[in-house]
Design a protein around this motif. Structure first.
Motif, mmCIF file in Angstrom:
data_model
loop_
_atom_site.group_PDB
_atom_site.id
_atom_site.type_symbol
_atom_site.label_atom_id
_atom_site.label_comp_id
_atom_site.label_asym_id
_atom_site.label_seq_id
_atom_site.Cartn_x
_atom_site.Cartn_y
_atom_site.Cartn_z
ATOM 1 N N MET A 1 0.839 -1.207 0.000
ATOM 2 C CA MET A 1 0.000 0.000 0.000
ATOM 3 C C MET A 1 0.868 1.250 0.000
ATOM 4 S SD MET A 1 -3.315 1.182 1.901
ATOM 5 C CE MET A 1 -3.736 2.924 1.958
ATOM 6 N N LEU A 2 0.586 2.115 -0.966
ATOM 7 C CA LEU A 2 1.326 3.373 -1.108
ATOM 8 C C LEU A 2 0.503 4.510 -0.517
ATOM 9 C CD1 LEU A 2 3.806 4.785 -2.431
ATOM 10 C CD2 LEU A 2 2.492 4.907 -4.545
ATOM 11 N N HIS A 3 1.140 5.251 0.363
ATOM 12 C CA HIS A 3 0.430 6.389 0.963
ATOM 13 C C HIS A 3 1.445 7.484 1.283
ATOM 14 C CE1 HIS A 3 -2.612 8.592 3.098
ATOM 15 N NE2 HIS A 3 -1.892 8.609 4.203
ATOM 16 N N GLN A 4 1.129 8.700 0.867
ATOM 17 C CA GLN A 4 1.995 9.855 1.083
ATOM 18 C C GLN A 4 3.445 9.578 0.677
ATOM 19 O OE1 GLN A 4 1.154 11.085 5.139
ATOM 20 N NE2 GLN A 4 -0.586 12.316 4.425
ATOM 21 N N GLY A 5 3.596 8.960 -0.492
ATOM 22 C CA GLY A 5 4.922 8.759 -1.070
ATOM 23 C C GLY A 5 5.709 7.597 -0.515
ATOM 24 N N ARG A 6 5.102 6.809 0.381
ATOM 25 C CA ARG A 6 5.834 5.690 0.977
ATOM 26 C C ARG A 6 4.989 4.417 0.972
ATOM 27 N NH1 ARG A 6 10.106 6.805 4.553
ATOM 28 N NH2 ARG A 6 10.708 9.004 4.482
ATOM 29 N N ILE A 7 5.662 3.282 1.017
ATOM 30 C CA ILE A 7 4.955 2.007 1.180
ATOM 31 C C ILE A 7 4.697 1.845 2.681
ATOM 32 C CG2 ILE A 7 5.092 -0.501 0.927
ATOM 33 C CD1 ILE A 7 4.946 0.895 -1.778
ATOM 34 N N ILE A 8 3.428 1.884 3.054
ATOM 35 C CA ILE A 8 3.133 1.817 4.498
ATOM 36 C C ILE A 8 2.724 0.407 4.948
ATOM 37 C CG2 ILE A 8 2.506 4.261 4.700
ATOM 38 C CD1 ILE A 8 -0.461 3.328 4.753
ATOM 39 N N ALA A 9 2.477 -0.474 3.960
ATOM 40 C CA ALA A 9 2.146 -1.855 4.332
ATOM 41 C C ALA A 9 2.521 -2.781 3.193
ATOM 42 C CB ALA A 9 0.656 -1.975 4.626
ATOM 43 N N PHE A 10 3.019 -3.958 3.521
ATOM 44 C CA PHE A 10 3.383 -4.940 2.497
ATOM 45 C C PHE A 10 3.131 -6.333 3.069
ATOM 46 C CE2 PHE A 10 6.175 -7.911 0.338
ATOM 47 C CZ PHE A 10 5.973 -7.577 -0.994
ATOM 48 N N GLY A 11 2.523 -7.194 2.282
ATOM 49 C CA GLY A 11 2.299 -8.565 2.746
ATOM 50 C C GLY A 11 1.391 -9.308 1.795
ATOM 51 N N THR A 12 0.991 -10.500 2.214
ATOM 52 C CA THR A 12 0.038 -11.276 1.419
ATOM 53 C C THR A 12 -1.330 -10.608 1.555
ATOM 54 O OG1 THR A 12 -0.533 -12.666 3.266
ATOM 55 C CG2 THR A 12 1.315 -13.412 1.904
ATOM 56 N N PRO A 13 -2.259 -10.938 0.673
ATOM 57 C CA PRO A 13 -3.599 -10.333 0.808
ATOM 58 C C PRO A 13 -4.191 -10.553 2.201
ATOM 59 C CG PRO A 13 -3.420 -11.407 -1.306
ATOM 60 C CD PRO A 13 -2.161 -11.736 -0.571
ATOM 61 N N ALA A 14 -3.997 -11.734 2.747
ATOM 62 C CA ALA A 14 -4.553 -12.016 4.087
ATOM 63 C C ALA A 14 -3.901 -11.116 5.139
ATOM 64 C CB ALA A 14 -4.319 -13.478 4.440
#
Lengths: 256, 247
Positions: B211-224
């Protein structure tokens, strides 16, 4: 006062920057003509768009220009008893000046605006980016064939304009107003020298390259969607016409 | 593997990417989500060198695409395909010619082989051979996307970038396009980066979500993992809460 100077300075700097950028664009476009892959089909497509599809408007414009020159020339020359010089007057006016300039302005209005719109739409719909991502150089695929076609088509269209214009002058001067056919053509033959024809060809080469350069450049760097395309198309027609007239003065001063 | 390292980009002083770090696994589908205008497409364009970063690296199997030029950059681009948001189909070419374009430009395949491959892709995308004769302006939005997908797939690239592949499509067509992405991925096992904001449909095709928010990746993982993420921004986006959209 300082604000005005600053404004003028910024305007001049922007203008110089844009002229430099356009020149680099031209050099890059022309240099790519010598780099494989060669796509003769693309060149022929652009010759059709810029040249063949402009032929009718050039014939019409040439015919009426020649007819007006015949009419004006006849009544002016008659005052001095020199109707026999009508052919020379029509031919020299067309070959040296009116043929290259009017052809260029007509091509700019018809094909130049079409080129800007086409390339501009390719830009805003990411078609140029799509070419780039396929490792196809968009300058080489889209712009270079247009530049070459402009360089070849405009001198040919100018030649058509000149011939049709001379025939238009003949129609009015000889057929309608009774100037002798022999004096119309012999006056032309005696007055027109190779320098006149060469000058016309050089002018049309420069004009053709200028028009398509401006059109491609404005389209290639279009921004801000449909409104941007509209603005770029408008700029192409205005800037091309101004540059053609400016070049005309510079080149004429060389050939006189 | 594609690694994005500390990527920064600003346009006219406005920061769009502010230190992106992301790894896109080989043979997997990674989806980047985030609200409109957050810079997802800008990030995607960096991956193939269409936009140069102010700072940072994009490593494709160790090669920094931001530093490559000329022949090396062209060679690297041949490993990619991009499905653009609007399809970016060439207006002057028919559907058939659009799909055949990469083969004609980049291979020396005989015409019979080109025809065969294009027909195969048309069939794969549930498009009739008759559709091949149409021009892009005669196609519906869904058909354009499928033709663009066929063109992106025709050279069987190693990496495909999807820029909002279902934007503007109705729900059945959205599911059709996602199904086709999953199906073609199953057949070719390419590495994919999908930029989208269609929740929850994107979870059905994703192996990983960022998830990209305010120019940064704030979350990364599997869909679950993303669906269980504790960050309120992530949860707010997934639920489509209006206060987040206005933030």
């Amino acid at each position: 006062m300082i604000a005005l100077i600053r404004y003028l300075g910024r305007w001049v700097l922007n203008w110089v920057q844009e002229a430099g950028s356009m020149m680099l664009f031209l050099l890059q476009g022309l240099a790519l003509a010598f780099v494989p892959p060669f796509r003769p089909r693309r060149f022929l497509q652009e010759m059709n768009l810029i040249g063949v599809k402009s032929t009718l408007i050039i014939i019409l414009t040439g015919a009426f220009t020649g007819m007006v020159l015949g009419l004006q020339g006849y009544y002016t020359l008659r005052k001095y008893g020199s109707e026999g010089a009508l052919g020379a007057a029509v031919a020299l006016s067309l070959i040296r000046e009116m043929g290259p300039v009017l052809t260029a302005i007509m091509v700019s209005a018809r094909a130049g605006s079409a080129v800007t719109a086409e390339v501009g739409i390719m830009r805003i719909t990411e078609q140029l980016d799509a070419l780039d991502t396929m490792a196809v150089n968009p300058m080489q695929y889209v712009v270079m064939p247009k530049l070459l076609a402009g360089l070849v088509a405009v001198p040919l269209l100018t030649a058509i304009f000149d011939v049709v214009g001379i025939l238009g002058g003949y129609l009015v001067g000889v057929v309608l107003l009774g100037v002798s056919s022999g004096s119309y053509f012999s006056g032309m033959e005696q007055s027109v020298v190779p320098l006149d024809i060469n000058g016309g060809i050089v002018k049309s080469l420069v004009f053709g390259l200028t028009i398509i350069l401006v059109a491609s450049y404005k389209g290639y760097y279009t921004e801000h969607g449909a409104e941007g395309v509209s603005r770029a198309t408008n700029q192409t027609v205005v800037l091309s016409a101004v540059l053609v007239l400016a070049w005309d003065y510079i080149l004429t001063s060389f050939f006189m | 593997m594609i690694q994005v390292i500390d990527l920064h980009k600003a346009f006219n002083g406005q920061v769009v990417l502010d230190g992106i770090n992301l790894e896109i696994a080989t043979g997997k589908i990674t989806v980047v989500i985030g609200k409109s205008g957050v810079g997802k497409s800008v990030l995607l364009k960096h991956l193939i060198g269409l936009v140069k970063p102010d700072k940072g690296q994009v490593l494709v199997d160790g090669q920094d695409i931001t530093q490559l030029k000329g022949r090396k950059l062209q060679d690297l681009k041949r490993r990619f395909s991009v499905l653009f948001q609007g399809g970016a189909l060439f207006d002057s070419l028919s559907v058939f010619e659009n799909i055949a374009f990469p083969l004609r430009e980049k291979t020396r395949l005989p015409e019979t082989e080109i025809v065969s491959r294009v027909h195969e892709r048309l069939e794969q995308m549930n498009l009739s051979l008759e559709a091949g004769k149409k021009f892009p302006d005669e196609l519906s939005g869904g058909m354009k996307k499928r033709v663009a997908l066929a063109r992106a797939m025709i050279q069987e690239p190693e990496i495909i970038l999807f820029d909002e592949p279902v934007t503007g499509l109705d729900p059945p067509m959205t599911n059709t396009v996602f199904h086709l992405i999953r199906k073609t991925h199953g057949a070719s096992n390419y590495t994919a980066l999908v930029v989208a904001h269609d929740i929850p449909e994107v979870f059905s095709i994703a192996d990983y979500v960022a998830m990209l928010h305010q120019g940064r990746i704030i979350a990364f993982g599997t869909p679950a993992e993303i669906q269980q993420h504790t960050d309120p921004m992530v949860q707010s986006f997934i639920r489509g809460e209006p206060d987040f959209l206005e933030a």
